[in-house]
Enzyme design. Structure first.
Site, PDB file in Angstrom:
ATOM      1  CD  GLU A   1     -24.740  46.399 -22.419  1.00 51.78           C
ATOM      2  OE1 GLU A   1     -24.234  46.412 -21.296  1.00 51.78           O
ATOM      3  OE2 GLU A   1     -24.692  47.368 -23.202  1.00 51.78           O
TER       4      GLU A   1
ATOM      5  NE  ARG B   1     -24.807  48.010 -13.691  1.00 50.49           N
ATOM      6  CZ  ARG B   1     -24.026  47.906 -14.764  1.00 50.49           C
ATOM      7  NH1 ARG B   1     -24.553  47.894 -15.978  1.00 50.49           N
ATOM      8  NH2 ARG B   1     -22.733  47.798 -14.659  1.00 50.49           N
TER       9      ARG B   1
ATOM     10  NE  ARG C   1     -18.841  49.816 -22.673  1.00 51.71           N
ATOM     11  CZ  ARG C   1     -19.282  49.404 -21.486  1.00 51.71           C
ATOM     12  NH1 ARG C   1     -20.121  48.381 -21.413  1.00 51.71           N
ATOM     13  NH2 ARG C   1     -18.892  49.993 -20.390  1.00 51.71           N
TER      14      ARG C   1
ATOM     15  CG  ASN D   1     -22.373  43.644 -15.318  1.00 46.00           C
ATOM     16  OD1 ASN D   1     -22.274  42.499 -14.899  1.00 46.00           O
ATOM     17  ND2 ASN D   1     -21.332  44.378 -15.634  1.00 46.00           N
ATOM     18  CG  ASP D   2     -26.457  47.504 -18.385  1.00 50.54           C
ATOM     19  OD1 ASP D   2     -27.078  48.036 -17.449  1.00 50.54           O
ATOM     20  OD2 ASP D   2     -25.420  47.990 -18.872  1.00 50.54           O
TER      21      ASP D   2
ATOM     22  CG  HIS E   1     -20.476  51.420 -14.084  1.00 53.39           C
ATOM     23  ND1 HIS E   1     -21.835  51.589 -14.220  1.00 53.39           N
ATOM     24  CD2 HIS E   1     -20.083  50.615 -15.100  1.00 53.39           C
ATOM     25  CE1 HIS E   1     -22.228  50.948 -15.304  1.00 53.39           C
ATOM     26  NE2 HIS E   1     -21.197  50.352 -15.855  1.00 53.39           N
TER      27      HIS E   1
ATOM     28  CB  CYS F   1     -17.528  41.564 -21.453  1.00 55.49           C
ATOM     29  SG  CYS F   1     -18.786  42.538 -22.255  1.00 55.49           S
TER      30      CYS F   1
ATOM     31  NE  ARG G   1     -17.467  48.397 -17.439  1.00 56.08           N
ATOM     32  CZ  ARG G   1     -17.211  47.162 -16.997  1.00 56.08           C
ATOM     33  NH1 ARG G   1     -15.974  46.806 -16.714  1.00 56.08           N
ATOM     34  NH2 ARG G   1     -18.194  46.302 -16.844  1.00 56.08           N
TER      35      ARG G   1
HETATM   36  C1  PEP Z   1     -22.648  44.877 -18.735  1.00 59.13           C
HETATM   37  O1  PEP Z   1     -23.652  45.593 -18.704  1.00 59.13           O
HETATM   38  O2  PEP Z   1     -22.636  43.680 -18.422  1.00 59.13           O
HETATM   39  C2  PEP Z   1     -21.360  45.449 -19.147  1.00 59.13           C
HETATM   40  C3  PEP Z   1     -20.310  44.688 -19.338  1.00 59.13           C
HETATM   41  O3  PEP Z   1     -21.303  46.802 -19.258  1.00 59.13           O
HETATM   42  P1  PEP Z   1     -21.251  47.813 -18.019  1.00 59.13           P
HETATM   43  O4  PEP Z   1     -21.124  47.016 -16.766  1.00 59.13           O
HETATM   44  O5  PEP Z   1     -20.091  48.716 -18.242  1.00 59.13           O
HETATM   45  O6  PEP Z   1     -22.559  48.517 -18.135  1.00 59.13           O
HETATM   46 MG    MG Z   2     -23.629  47.531 -19.692  1.00 59.15          MG
END
Ligand code: PEP
Ligand code: MG
Length: 758
Positions: free
Chosen positions: A605, A639, A506, A628-629, A363, A676, A470
């Protein structure tokens, strides 16, 4: 055996530098195995030759003299085969290579084991003895185990240049390149400012003082430093703060001068506790006493005592810490950069960021991208405390940090920065143009946001909505849960700025690597634990307050409010969360406010949500992929972990197929679909997702103009052809190579950044 193995590893790790570590190693192995000779050869990575860098038992001049070409001699064979060689009479072996200077033909027994790290042979560890005998299995196993444990030390020394310094006389430490992973794109040249995580009294261990006098002195100096600091801050703020707030500084000073408390610490030090431990004991006892008091005012004094203790501790932990003065073009360097560190350096001075921990989708990296600051994550080998104050180059495209760059390197990176700047200026003209392909397909480009400072940057770059707010960011930077009023005001600021564009809020997504200091979640396996919607469903009081704040913030505005649920892994969770949203909505109407019904969507996710995408789509108004997740969970790759950062690839065929399937599921249910995750903001990700049928790409403001440029310069037909080829491929490497080639062929190569060595 186990004990001597552990003792050797510890002694090597404790050595003051790498060349001493090698000396300790050969000395201790020789005595642990009772052999006559122990040597270490390391590979010179430029020539592939093996150079003896440490020895105990051969002629004094052997070190640096014994050099073997790749594959030469028995040592060369050990390295080539990547396995041990154990011989009772080495000089008779056909591969034996006689080196006159070191005179080793008297030694018959030979055991050589490779030093291997992450599949790379870094060197060879050798023991020898005069008597012709074969080393037994236990001895061989000992050396193999030792070598495996030492490999990480050697690999680190190689990355820091310490191995080069031993294997290559002419080695120049300038321009050393430390590899990490790309965190936020761009290149920065500036001065390293190393920040440490803030002092934490609770984390101080109790242990004996090594030297009571030194500990007493340390404590007294820390008290003096804390006093000077508090007086200084008090004076600085004298005109800005009301007298009742300023009185707090007097309270602190009074506590510091309180002989009883300080004497208590000194007495404990005299009884043998080290200064930090004594301070912790005394502070916690005082805090405990205050907390038991009935009077609210006195109870709150407990937190003042603790704050004071932290201050004294931080002076003690770093007596040399200078008052932070940030140079222009500061490069923030830390073991683990935190969001609050990013906030610590004034934005106009922060040129780049380097974190030893974390990876491209941590993050902090996401925040750095939002701030548009070139960032390298996971630079595990960078000797951070040595680079403090020196010049660094941060290549956020390729995840590289260059220490002490010479004139030539500075010129080259300067040129690359210039070219980037030129391209970015060109992209400014796209701001008000629609994101439409050459053959007329319209796509929405929205922005991911978390900080108020993102608003104007996002609008300046032509964002058509917020695809991901976020909301945890303001929660992380606060020291308690923000109230409904506070949240409403903050959300409203964003919604008004984006009006009449849609805003996707979110709900609180904490857990995993996002923790709140005032709501700690301690788990063995946090990414598979209490995260995202799981936390807020268990705490409806937090969820309801947040949703009410969102609804109220949207009052009277035309822009759609889209409420998005993170980490959904079942239809049940979706229905429960929807029921809470409905409850909050009814409550807000009851309060007499005239608010619109929000749209509710889920994030895809986790793999379970991919397989249930249609069932989920039926229940909600929209889907949004959090790639990402999703990548993390599909590929079982943390990650945040730099060691496996290479495996975190959104272009893995399994991830691409999952994205395609989710897009199909949404279309089958006639529900809009967005993405996203960070993949949306990469040229390859944007092109492939557009071809899959994603309606919305949401990304950080930094990447938005580039993505728009790519989409406006490609036909949807071409993107679809690329996608259909990609879907036939079996490996990430094939996908990456093909996409790169195609983009270059289509004249889109400008968005693929150049490397300094190109
Ligand atoms: C993701 O997981 O792709 C996402 C957009 O949420 P975050 O990166 O805040 O976990
Ligand atoms: Mg996420």
């Amino acid at each position: 055996m186990l004990n001597s193995l552990r003792a050797i590893v510890q002694a090597v790790a404790a050595a003051s530098d790498f060349s001493h570590a090698v000396g300790v190693l050969v000395r201790d192995v020789r005595s642990a195995l009772g052999v006559e000779v122990c040597s270490v050869f390391l590979k010179d990575r430029h020539s592939d030759r093996l150079v003896m860098v440490g020895n105990e038992g051969l002629a004094d001049n052997a070190v640096g003299q014994a050099i073997l070409e790749a594959g030469q001699g028995l040592v060369g064979q050990v390295a080539k085969r990547a396995e041990p060689i154990n011989l009772d009479n080495a000089p008779e072996h056909p591969n034996f290579h006689y080196i006159p200077q070191i005179d080793e033909d008297a030694f018959r027994a030979f055991l050589g084991v490779p030093i291997i790290h992450h599949r790379d042979v870094l060197g060879v560890l050798v023991v020898q003895q005069r008597t012709a005998r074969r080393f037994d299995e236990a001895e061989e196993a000992f050396l193999v185990t030792l070598s495996a444990q030492l490999a990480a030390v050697v690999a680190h020394a190689q990355a820091t240049g310490d191995v080069d310094a031993l294997t290559n006389e002419n080695f120049d430490r300038r321009n050393a390149c430390f590899q990490g992973v790309a965190g936020s794109p761009g290149i920065a040249i500036g001065q390293a400012v190393v920040l440490k995580a803030s002092a934490d009294l609770a984390a101080v261990p109790e242990r004996e003082a090594e030297d009571v006098t030194v500990e007493l002195m340390l404590f007294d100096r820390a008290i003096d430093a804390a006093r000077a600091e508090i007086e200084g801050v008090g004076q600085q703020l004298a005109s800005a703060l009301p007298p009742e707030e300023l009185a707090l500084f007097d309270v602190y000073l009074h506590m510091l001068d309180d002989a009883a408390m300080a004497d208590d610490v000194r007495n404990r030090i005299r009884r043998g506790q080290w200064a930090q431990g004594a301070l912790k004991q005394v502070i916690f006892e005082h805090v405990g006493r205050f907390e038991e008091m009935d009077d609210t005012y006195l109870r709150e004094r407990g937190s003042d005592v603790k704050e004071l203790g932290q201050r004294v501790l931080s002076h003690m932990q770093d007596m040399r810490r200078r008052k932070q003065h940030f140079p222009d073009n500061a490069i923030l360097v830390s073991e683990e950069v935190t969001p609050s560190m990013l906030a610590e350096i004034p934005a106009d001075k922060l040129a780049g960021v380097v974190s030893m921990r974390g990876a491209g989708n941590s993050h902090v990296a996401i925040l750095a991208r939002a701030l548009d600051v070139p960032t390298v994550m996971g630079a595990i080998d960078l000797p951070i405390y040595q680079v403090d104050g020196s010049q660094l180059v941060v290549d956020g495209f390729y995840g590289e940090v260059i220490t002490e760059p010479d004139e030539r390197a500075l010129r080259r990176y300067g040129e690359l920065m210039e070219a980037e700047r030129g391209f970015n200026t060109e992209l400014e003209s796209l701001r008000d143009l629609p994101c439409v392909t050459e053959d007329g397909h319209r796509l929405r480009l929205w922005v991911n946001i978390g900080l108020v400072s993102d608003i104007s940057r996002s609008l300046d770059r032509g964002a058509e909505g917020i695809g991901l707010f976020r909301t945890e960011v303001p929660f992380i930077t606060s020291d308690r849960f923000p109230t409904e009023q506070e949240q409403r005001a903050l959300y409203r600021e964003h919604m008004e700025a984006f009006e009449p564009r849609p805003v996707t809020m979110r709900t609180l997504d904490i857990g995993g690597d996002k923790s709140l200091s005032y709501f700690p979640i301690v788990e063995e396996n946090p990414f598979l634990g209490w995260r995202g919607v799981r936390v807020t469903l268990d705490h409806p009081e937090i969820f309801l307050v947040q949703v009410r704040a969102m609804l109220k913030a949207n009052e009277g505005l035309k822009g759609d409010l889209r409420i998005m649920l993170p980490m959904i892994s079942s239809v049940d969770e979706t229905l429960e969360a929807k029921a809470l949203v409905e409850q909050a909505y009814a409550e807000v109407l009851d309060e007499g406010l005239n608010v619109k019904t929000p749209l509710v969507g889920v994030m895809i996710e986790v793999p379970a949500a991919v397989y249930q995408a249609r069932a989920l789509a039926r229940e909600v108004d929209f889907l949004a992929v959090g790639s990402n997740d999703l990548t993390q969970y599909m590929l079982a790759v943390d990650r945040n972990n730099p060691r496996v950062a290479e495996l975190f690839r959104e272009t893995h065929p399994a991830v691409i197929t999952a994205l395609r399937d989710v897009a199909r599921a949404a279309r089958a249910e006639r529900k809009p679909i967005g993405i996203c995750g960070e993949f949306a903001g990469t040229p390859a990700g944007a092109v492939l997702c557009m071809a899959m049928g994603f309606d919305v790409l949401s990304m950080n403001a930094t990447n938005l103009p580039r993505v728009k440029w790519v989409i406006r310069n490609i036909k949807r037909r071409e993107a679809r052809t690329m996608l259909s080829e990609v879907l036939k491929m079996g490996t990430t490497a094939e996908v990456d190579r093909y996409v790169r080639e195609q983009m270059t062929e289509l004249g889109l190569g400008r968005v693929l950044p150049s490397h300094a060595s190109d």
